[in-house]
Design a protein around this motif. Structure first.
Motif, PDB file in Angstrom:
ATOM      1  N   TRP A   1       0.804  -1.221   0.000  1.00  0.00           N
ATOM      2  CA  TRP A   1       0.000   0.000   0.000  1.00  0.00           C
ATOM      3  C   TRP A   1       0.837   1.271   0.000  1.00  0.00           C
ATOM      4  O   TRP A   1       0.416   2.303  -0.529  1.00  0.00           O
ATOM      5  N   LYS A   2       2.049   1.191   0.536  1.00  0.00           N
ATOM      6  CA  LYS A   2       2.879   2.412   0.567  1.00  0.00           C
ATOM      7  C   LYS A   2       3.317   2.845  -0.829  1.00  0.00           C
ATOM      8  O   LYS A   2       3.696   3.987  -1.048  1.00  0.00           O
ATOM      9  N   GLU A   3       3.277   1.887  -1.768  1.00  0.00           N
ATOM     10  CA  GLU A   3       3.669   2.199  -3.160  1.00  0.00           C
ATOM     11  C   GLU A   3       2.534   2.857  -3.949  1.00  0.00           C
ATOM     12  O   GLU A   3       2.756   3.376  -5.035  1.00  0.00           O
ATOM     13  N   LEU A   4       1.316   2.820  -3.408  1.00  0.00           N
ATOM     14  CA  LEU A   4       0.147   3.269  -4.195  1.00  0.00           C
ATOM     15  C   LEU A   4      -0.037   4.787  -4.117  1.00  0.00           C
ATOM     16  O   LEU A   4      -1.110   5.295  -3.809  1.00  0.00           O
ATOM     17  N   THR A   5       1.041   5.507  -4.418  1.00  0.00           N
ATOM     18  CA  THR A   5       1.021   6.959  -4.224  1.00  0.00           C
ATOM     19  C   THR A   5       0.151   7.690  -5.257  1.00  0.00           C
ATOM     20  O   THR A   5      -0.208   8.849  -5.070  1.00  0.00           O
ATOM     21  N   ASN A   6      -0.172   7.006  -6.371  1.00  0.00           N
ATOM     22  CA  ASN A   6      -1.014   7.641  -7.402  1.00  0.00           C
ATOM     23  C   ASN A   6      -2.508   7.483  -7.113  1.00  0.00           C
ATOM     24  O   ASN A   6      -3.340   7.947  -7.889  1.00  0.00           O
ATOM     25  N   ILE A   7      -2.848   6.828  -6.011  1.00  0.00           N
ATOM     26  CA  ILE A   7      -4.257   6.617  -5.670  1.00  0.00           C
ATOM     27  C   ILE A   7      -4.644   7.564  -4.534  1.00  0.00           C
ATOM     28  O   ILE A   7      -4.006   7.569  -3.480  1.00  0.00           O
ATOM     29  N   TRP A   8      -5.693   8.354  -4.784  1.00  0.00           N
ATOM     30  CA  TRP A   8      -6.096   9.372  -3.800  1.00  0.00           C
ATOM     31  C   TRP A   8      -7.054   8.770  -2.781  1.00  0.00           C
ATOM     32  O   TRP A   8      -8.019   8.094  -3.159  1.00  0.00           O
ATOM     33  N   THR A   9      -6.802   9.056  -1.498  1.00  0.00           N
ATOM     34  CA  THR A   9      -7.713   8.564  -0.459  1.00  0.00           C
ATOM     35  C   THR A   9      -8.345   9.709   0.335  1.00  0.00           C
ATOM     36  O   THR A   9      -9.140   9.461   1.237  1.00  0.00           O
ATOM     37  N   ASP A  10      -7.985  10.948   0.007  1.00  0.00           N
ATOM     38  CA  ASP A  10      -8.624  12.084   0.682  1.00  0.00           C
ATOM     39  C   ASP A  10      -9.908  12.466  -0.054  1.00  0.00           C
ATOM     40  O   ASP A  10     -10.033  12.210  -1.252  1.00  0.00           O
ATOM     41  N   SER A  11     -10.801  13.157   0.663  1.00  0.00           N
ATOM     42  CA  SER A  11     -12.099  13.494   0.068  1.00  0.00           C
ATOM     43  C   SER A  11     -12.087  14.848  -0.654  1.00  0.00           C
ATOM     44  O   SER A  11     -13.124  15.300  -1.120  1.00  0.00           O
ATOM     45  N   LEU A  12     -10.911  15.470  -0.731  1.00  0.00           N
ATOM     46  CA  LEU A  12     -10.796  16.736  -1.468  1.00  0.00           C
ATOM     47  C   LEU A  12      -9.862  16.520  -2.659  1.00  0.00           C
ATOM     48  O   LEU A  12      -8.686  16.201  -2.467  1.00  0.00           O
TER      49      LEU A  12
ATOM     50  N   GLN B   1      -9.126  12.121 -15.035  1.00  0.00           N
ATOM     51  CA  GLN B   1      -8.575  11.706 -13.732  1.00  0.00           C
ATOM     52  C   GLN B   1      -9.672  11.199 -12.786  1.00  0.00           C
ATOM     53  O   GLN B   1      -9.402  10.337 -11.941  1.00  0.00           O
ATOM     54  N   ILE B   2     -10.893  11.725 -12.922  1.00  0.00           N
ATOM     55  CA  ILE B   2     -11.998  11.241 -12.076  1.00  0.00           C
ATOM     56  C   ILE B   2     -12.226   9.756 -12.378  1.00  0.00           C
ATOM     57  O   ILE B   2     -12.340   8.923 -11.477  1.00  0.00           O
ATOM     58  N   VAL B   3     -12.283   9.444 -13.668  1.00  0.00           N
ATOM     59  CA  VAL B   3     -12.533   8.056 -14.080  1.00  0.00           C
ATOM     60  C   VAL B   3     -11.376   7.165 -13.614  1.00  0.00           C
ATOM     61  O   VAL B   3     -11.595   6.075 -13.065  1.00  0.00           O
ATOM     62  N   TYR B   4     -10.154   7.640 -13.798  1.00  0.00           N
ATOM     63  CA  TYR B   4      -8.978   6.842 -13.413  1.00  0.00           C
ATOM     64  C   TYR B   4      -9.026   6.473 -11.925  1.00  0.00           C
ATOM     65  O   TYR B   4      -8.829   5.313 -11.546  1.00  0.00           O
ATOM     66  N   GLN B   5      -9.311   7.475 -11.085  1.00  0.00           N
ATOM     67  CA  GLN B   5      -9.334   7.217  -9.637  1.00  0.00           C
ATOM     68  C   GLN B   5     -10.452   6.239  -9.266  1.00  0.00           C
ATOM     69  O   GLN B   5     -10.243   5.314  -8.485  1.00  0.00           O
ATOM     70  N   LEU B   6     -11.632   6.438  -9.849  1.00  0.00           N
ATOM     71  CA  LEU B   6     -12.773   5.584  -9.486  1.00  0.00           C
ATOM     72  C   LEU B   6     -12.565   4.148  -9.986  1.00  0.00           C
ATOM     73  O   LEU B   6     -12.801   3.185  -9.245  1.00  0.00           O
ATOM     74  N   LEU B   7     -12.083   4.009 -11.224  1.00  0.00           N
ATOM     75  CA  LEU B   7     -11.897   2.645 -11.754  1.00  0.00           C
ATOM     76  C   LEU B   7     -10.758   1.916 -11.033  1.00  0.00           C
ATOM     77  O   LEU B   7     -10.803   0.703 -10.855  1.00  0.00           O
ATOM     78  N   SER B   8      -9.744   2.675 -10.604  1.00  0.00           N
ATOM     79  CA  SER B   8      -8.641   2.048  -9.848  1.00  0.00           C
ATOM     80  C   SER B   8      -9.147   1.447  -8.546  1.00  0.00           C
ATOM     81  O   SER B   8      -8.708   0.381  -8.130  1.00  0.00           O
TER      82      SER B   8
END
Ligand SMILES: C[S@@+](CC[C@H](N)C(=O)[O-])C[C@H]1O[C@@H](n2cnc3c(N)ncnc32)[C@H](O)[C@@H]1O
Length: 262
Positions: A12-23, A46-53
């Motif tokens: 999980w520490k490598e998943l820096t391209n995945i956003w977990t904040d709500s802003l 980018q919205i689609v990328y984050q959601l599909l990831s």
């Protein structure tokens, strides 16, 4: 329930391209490849990328009932997810398919049906691709009448009142969520609008309609909203209006994420 994405949680520490904040502050849209901002009212890839990831795996089926210029389908096929769009306007759908196919990945389905998402027979998707359900749905409806997309009376942007708009939106959700796999997710991207000296909270109305359809609210995300070209020209006027009337200029939209079933 099995895993719903391909993220390796052990790393999980490598998943820096995945956003977990709500802003979500997105300074610039991804205009790589065939992605571009030509369609007035499209959203950023980018919205689609984050959601599909977060909510899909390679090979899953993604449905976009308001597919417009095909941003979801372009991004999905890059991520090796199959994707189906439904779009009311034939010309818009045809243009999107042309662009999508210039980046087509072999073995991946990216297709659009020209139809009204309120009444489209969603079983056609299942029978055409020989699948039992879809694994994610992304809704990006018109923000009521802020942009008028067509003259078609079934176009949500031609709704005569906010209650008609919400009623139609609810029909789309009801008609499409029935083919969403239980335990999987869907999301809506929407903003509020200002009319007759008051805020019309479209985002909250859509959220409530989805909850009333039995979906479970899992995330409320605020995304920044960059100035449209039209608004940039009127920047001073909007600021003057805001100061004079005790208002705030919209700089955000919402992404609400839901799960089907517990
Ligand atoms: C906000 S835009 C979606 C833009 C898309 N996300 C993109 O990136 O290009 C909404 C789209 O919904 C379509 N639309 C409106 N009412 C519809 C309906 N009843 N069924 C299917 N599509 C509809 C409009 O023609 C428009 O292209």
């Amino acid at each position: 329930m099995g895993k719903i994405n391909d993220l390796d949680i052990n790393n999980w520490k490598e998943l820096t391209n995945i956003w977990t904040d709500s802003l979500w502050i997105i300074p610039q849209r991804d205009n790589s490849g065939v992605h571009n901002a030509h369609y007035h009212g499209n959203f950023v890839p980018q919205i689609v990328y984050q959601l599909l990831s977060r909510y899909t795996k390679k090979g899953d089926f993604v449905l976009d009932p308001f597919s417009g210029s095909g941003t979801t389908l372009i991004e999905a096929q890059r991520m090796r997810r199959n994707s189906i769009g439904i779009e009311l306007q034939k010309k818009v759908a045809q243009e999107s398919i042309k662009r999508i196919y210039t980046e087509h990945k072999s073995g991946i389905i990216a297709d659009t049906f020209v139809d009204n998402s309120m009444t489209f027979d969603t079983n056609r998707i299942l029978s055409t691709y020989n699948i039992k359900n879809v694994q994610f749905i992304i809704y990006h409806p018109p923000y009521w009448d802020i942009i008028k997309f067509s003259d078609d009376p079934f176009d949500l942007s031609n709704s005569k009142s906010v209650s008609e708009f919400i009623d139609k939106y609810r029909k789309v959700v009801n008609n499409t969520c029935k083919i969403l796999e239980k335990g999987r997710y869907c999301a809506v991207v929407i903003a509020d609008k200002y009319a007759n000296s008051q805020i019309v909270p479209l985002g909250f109305y859509c959220m409530q309609a989805m909850q009333e359809e039995g979906l479970i609210l899992k995330a409320t995300i605020i995304k920044n909203f960059e100035e449209t070209k039209g608004k940039a020209n009127q920047k001073a006027l909007w600021r003057h209006r805001a100061l004079q009337n005790g208002l705030f200029i919209f700089k955000h939209e919402y992404i609400f994420v839901f799960r089907k079933g517990f």
